[in-house]
Design an enzyme around this catalytic site. Structure first.
Site, short mmCIF file in Angstrom:
data_model
loop_
_atom_site.label_atom_id
_atom_site.label_comp_id
_atom_site.label_asym_id
_atom_site.label_seq_id
_atom_site.Cartn_x
_atom_site.Cartn_y
_atom_site.Cartn_z
N HIS A 122 0.85 -1.20 0.00
CA HIS A 122 0.00 0.00 0.00
C HIS A 122 0.88 1.25 0.00
O HIS A 122 2.05 1.19 0.35
CB HIS A 122 -0.90 0.03 1.24
N LYS B 132 -0.43 4.83 4.51
CA LYS B 132 -1.37 3.93 5.20
C LYS B 132 -0.86 3.62 6.59
O LYS B 132 0.27 3.19 6.77
CB LYS B 132 -1.59 2.64 4.39
N1 LIG Z 1 -12.77 -0.30 2.90
C1 LIG Z 1 -12.13 0.16 1.81
O1 LIG Z 1 -12.45 -0.19 0.67
C2 LIG Z 1 -10.99 1.12 2.00
C3 LIG Z 1 -10.31 1.66 0.91
C4 LIG Z 1 -9.30 2.59 1.15
C5 LIG Z 1 -8.98 2.94 2.45
N2 LIG Z 1 -9.64 2.38 3.49
C6 LIG Z 1 -9.41 2.75 4.89
O2 LIG Z 1 -10.18 3.92 5.10
C7 LIG Z 1 -9.51 4.76 6.05
C8 LIG Z 1 -9.27 6.15 5.43
O3 LIG Z 1 -8.46 5.98 4.27
P1 LIG Z 1 -7.92 7.25 3.48
O4 LIG Z 1 -7.13 6.70 2.36
O5 LIG Z 1 -9.01 8.22 3.24
O6 LIG Z 1 -6.93 7.84 4.58
P2 LIG Z 1 -6.46 9.39 4.78
O7 LIG Z 1 -6.30 10.06 3.45
O8 LIG Z 1 -5.29 9.34 5.70
O9 LIG Z 1 -7.70 10.05 5.49
C9 LIG Z 1 -8.10 9.78 6.79
C10 LIG Z 1 -8.77 11.03 7.26
O10 LIG Z 1 -9.46 10.81 8.48
C11 LIG Z 1 -9.39 12.02 9.18
N3 LIG Z 1 -9.75 11.79 10.58
C12 LIG Z 1 -9.01 11.27 11.60
N4 LIG Z 1 -9.72 11.26 12.73
C13 LIG Z 1 -10.94 11.78 12.43
C14 LIG Z 1 -12.11 12.05 13.18
N5 LIG Z 1 -12.20 11.77 14.50
N6 LIG Z 1 -13.18 12.60 12.55
C15 LIG Z 1 -13.12 12.91 11.24
N7 LIG Z 1 -12.03 12.68 10.48
C16 LIG Z 1 -10.96 12.11 11.07
C17 LIG Z 1 -7.98 12.50 8.96
O11 LIG Z 1 -7.88 13.88 9.20
P3 LIG Z 1 -6.40 14.56 9.39
O12 LIG Z 1 -5.74 14.47 8.06
O13 LIG Z 1 -6.76 15.95 9.77
O14 LIG Z 1 -5.70 13.78 10.46
C18 LIG Z 1 -7.79 12.19 7.48
O15 LIG Z 1 -8.19 13.27 6.66
C19 LIG Z 1 -8.23 4.01 6.45
O16 LIG Z 1 -8.49 3.24 7.61
C20 LIG Z 1 -7.99 3.08 5.26
O17 LIG Z 1 -7.25 1.94 5.63
C21 LIG Z 1 -10.64 1.48 3.29
#
Ligand SMILES: NC(=O)c1ccc[n+]([C@@H]2O[C@H](COP(=O)([O-])OP(=O)(O)OC[C@H]3O[C@@H](n4cnc5c(N)ncnc54)[C@H](OP(=O)(O)O)[C@@H]3O)[C@@H](O)[C@H]2O)c1
Length: 232
Positions: free
Chosen positions: A138, A142
């Site tokens: 990844h 991540k």
């Molecule tokens: N199920 C699926 O198909 C799939 C696919 C891709 C990713 N994911 C998972 O989904 C999650 C997010 O992925 P991503 O790629 O979007 O990651 P990302 O770009 O790092 O985004 C995560 C976001 O969550 C925010 N955050 C943290 N705590 C929060 C809270 N209490 N309330 C609201 N927002 C909050 C962070 O804000 P800050 O930047 O301000 O800290 C960041 O903007 C991860 O766990 C990833 O492993 C799942």
């Protein structure tokens, strides 16, 4: 549908873009700064929302889910790395007659890949001349490792062959949205089954399909319930 998005990172933004293109309304989008321990998820900010989509970070997801379920909003979460808290969250869902759908991976291809991995494991059962391993790769940002999908792949392969450990190696580098493979390596040959996500849009589309499906389905669901039906 009126949607609430919790998490404005890469996935939250991809979901918002696709949701708007499909004619949904984004009622609110919550970022980390205003939402420490889920404090922004108050009933007045959530009233009228048909579904919430939660894509944040492992340590943030449980309190977000608690708040959303307590407010009576059906919730789709794709956040990975929090499943040790699932039993507690499931109790809350049952108490409130709520609806939660969680998935470490929302792409259709990955779920067909997991099924194929179980079949392949059955085929290699009882063949000690092959070593089996899982490799997942990844993007460097991540947070959790191994990925939720790699854990699911390990569990599914063990269903096919409970006698193999299927060790997981995680690589965090560059910008890849996610690659998973299981391989059987023998002295003279190697068999590899792999899934490669090309973009986040596939995850966003699956999460939106889950959001469209979830209302009217109380309880805790996985994406497999939606795709293949319960027990499928
Ligand atoms: N199920 C699926 O198909 C799939 C696919 C891709 C990713 N994911 C998972 O989904 C999650 C997010 O992925 P991503 O790629 O979007 O990651 P990302 O770009 O790092 O985004 C995560 C976001 O969550 C925010 N955050 C943290 N705590 C929060 C809270 N209490 N309330 C609201 N927002 C909050 C962070 O804000 P800050 O930047 O301000 O800290 C960041 O903007 C991860 O766990 C990833 O492993 C799942």
């Amino acid at each position: 549908m009126r949607l609430v998005i919790v998490g404005n990172g890469k996935m939250g933004q991809a979901i918002a873009r696709l949701a708007q293109a499909r004619g949904h309304t984004i009622q609110a989008m919550f970022g980390a700064q205003e939402n420490l321990r889920g404090q922004a998820l108050t009933p007045d900010r959530l009233v009228g929302a048909a579904v919430a989509l939660e894509f944040t970070q492992p340590e943030a997801a449980p309190s977000n889910l608690e708040r959303l379920i307590e407010a009576g909003v059906p919730t789709v979460t794709g956040t990975t790395g929090w499943l040790d808290q699932l039993a507690r969250i499931a109790t809350l869902v049952a108490e409130r007659n709520g609806a939660l759908l969680h998935a470490a991976n929302f792409s259709l291809g990955v779920h067909l890949f997991l099924r194929a991995a179980r079949e392949l494991a059955r085929g290699f059962a009882g063949r000690p001349e092959f070593d089996a391993f899982i490799l997942e790769e990844h993007h460097a940002a991540k947070v959790d490792a191994p990925s939720g999908t790699a854990r699911a792949l390990q569990a599914r392969a063990r269903e096919g062959d409970p006698h193999r450990p299927y060790p997981i190696t995680s690589v965090r580098v560059g910008a890849t949205p996610g690659t998973h493979l299981v391989a059987y390596d023998g002295a003279y040959e190697r068999v590899t089954l792999s899934h490669e996500a090309r973009s986040r849009e596939g995850f966003a589309a699956g999460a939106l399909a889950a959001a469209e499906w979830l209302p009217g389905h109380p309880g805790v669901h996985t994406v497999e319930d939606m795709l293949f039906g319960a027990g499928g």
